[in-house]
Write an enzyme that holds these catalytic residues in place. Structure first.
Site, PDB file in Angstrom:
ATOM      1  N   SER A  44      51.153  25.183  67.856  1.00  0.00           N
ATOM      2  CA  SER A  44      51.803  25.992  68.881  1.00  0.00           C
ATOM      3  C   SER A  44      52.991  26.756  68.283  1.00  0.00           C
ATOM      4  CB  SER A  44      52.202  25.097  70.059  1.00  0.00           C
ATOM      5  OG  SER A  44      52.425  25.851  71.221  1.00  0.00           O
ATOM      6  N   ASP A 167      45.711  25.928  72.847  1.00  0.00           N
ATOM      7  CA  ASP A 167      46.944  25.342  72.330  1.00  0.00           C
ATOM      8  C   ASP A 167      46.719  23.998  71.631  1.00  0.00           C
ATOM      9  OD1 ASP A 167      49.625  23.970  72.321  1.00  0.00           O
ATOM     10  OD2 ASP A 167      50.207  25.814  73.343  1.00  0.00           O
TER      11      ASP A 167
END
Length: 287
Positions: A44, A167
């Site tokens: 991320s 993610d």
């Protein structure tokens, strides 16, 4: 000063939205102390920082990364507009597109593929269908980072080799285990921390989603650190505390960088690299 000649040291960089700015300060102080990793693993926001750092693991590169963070605005990454609203009304599967982040990456990253970085960079994403961790090491760097930062429902998934990826926080936002599988014998974790002094939950769907994910990251890091502590030399840089900004607030990056640097410098001077354990700042608490 640090000495990594007898180790295979990995920097593991966690996600945390706007709080990812603290990792810039941490990188600055670790490099100044003499710590240069053999490779980097990021998820991320940590994938964004890791990809920039891996291009040129020097203090000059970290300074450039800090300047990018300091100039970043929320609208650069989350361009909410009429198109976004219409997308919701037409049942589009995501709230905003990732064109802003793509432009930022394409403008500043000096290499095209992960395997072209100055030091190895590995990016963690998640398979949107199965939830499995996907470790990316040899594909287009911009696509890899976009996938790792694609918060489900907020950003669109990224198709890499026929898999829809989202993610990295869904599967493994602080990828200690990934670094171990890649051969690290010594791992230094750079966490973003969490908004332990936040007085009110962020408003809006994006702010609340990012806040929830940030809390999950912190809890997962504590769990993983306790799980793997006996299997690898593991050191976790303490994050600044108290943190009063949400992970959706991009207005204080310069301050977060300096606080991250100060906390890291003190930790290093107090022998932090010689002490295992999870810093108190990462355990659940509030102010």
């Amino acid at each position: 000063m640090g000495n990594v000649n007898s180790h295979c040291t990995a920097f593991v960089m966690a996600g945390g939205g706007s709080l990812g700015a603290v990792e810039v300060g941490m990188l600055r102080e670790l490099l100044a102390w003499g710590e240069v990793p053999s490779f980097v693993v990021g998820a991320s926001a940590g994938a964004i920082n890791g990809a920039f750092f891996a291009a040129d693991p020097t203090l000059a590169c970290v300074a450039r990364l800090g300047a990018i963070w300091a100039g970043l605005k929320r609208r650069d990454l989350f361009p909410l507009n009429l198109r976004s609203i219409l997308g919701l009304l037409t049942r589009r599967a995501h709230l905003v597109d990732s064109s802003g982040l793509r432009r930022l990456l394409e403008q500043h990253l000096p290499y095209r593929h992960l395997q072209d970085a100055a030091i190895p960079i590995h990016v963690v994403a998640s398979d949107m269908v199965t939830g499995e961790e996907v470790l990316l090491s040899s594909c287009a760097v911009v696509d890899a980072v976009l996938a790792s930062a694609a918060i489900p429902g907020i950003f669109p998934p990224i198709n890499i080799d026929g898999r829809l990826l989202v993610d990295g926080g869904v599967a493994n936002n602080t990828p200690i285990s990934a670094a171990m599988r890649l051969g690290a014998t010594r791992i230094i974790v750079l966490p973003t921390g969490f908004a332990c002094a936040l007085k009110h939950v962020p408003t809006g769907a994006i702010g609340r989603a990012m806040h929830a994910l940030n809390l999950l990251v912190a809890r997962q890091l504590v769990h993983d650190a306790e799980r793997f502590a006996g299997d690898v030399e593991l050191r976790i840089v303490p994050s600044p505390c108290p943190l009063e900004r949400s992970s959706y607030d991009y207005s204080g990056a310069a301050n977060l960088i300096e606080r991250g640097a100060l906390t890291t410098r003190r930790w290093l001077e107090q022998g932090g690299l010689d002490r295992p354990g999870v810093p108190m700042q990462l355990h659940p608490h509030s102010h």
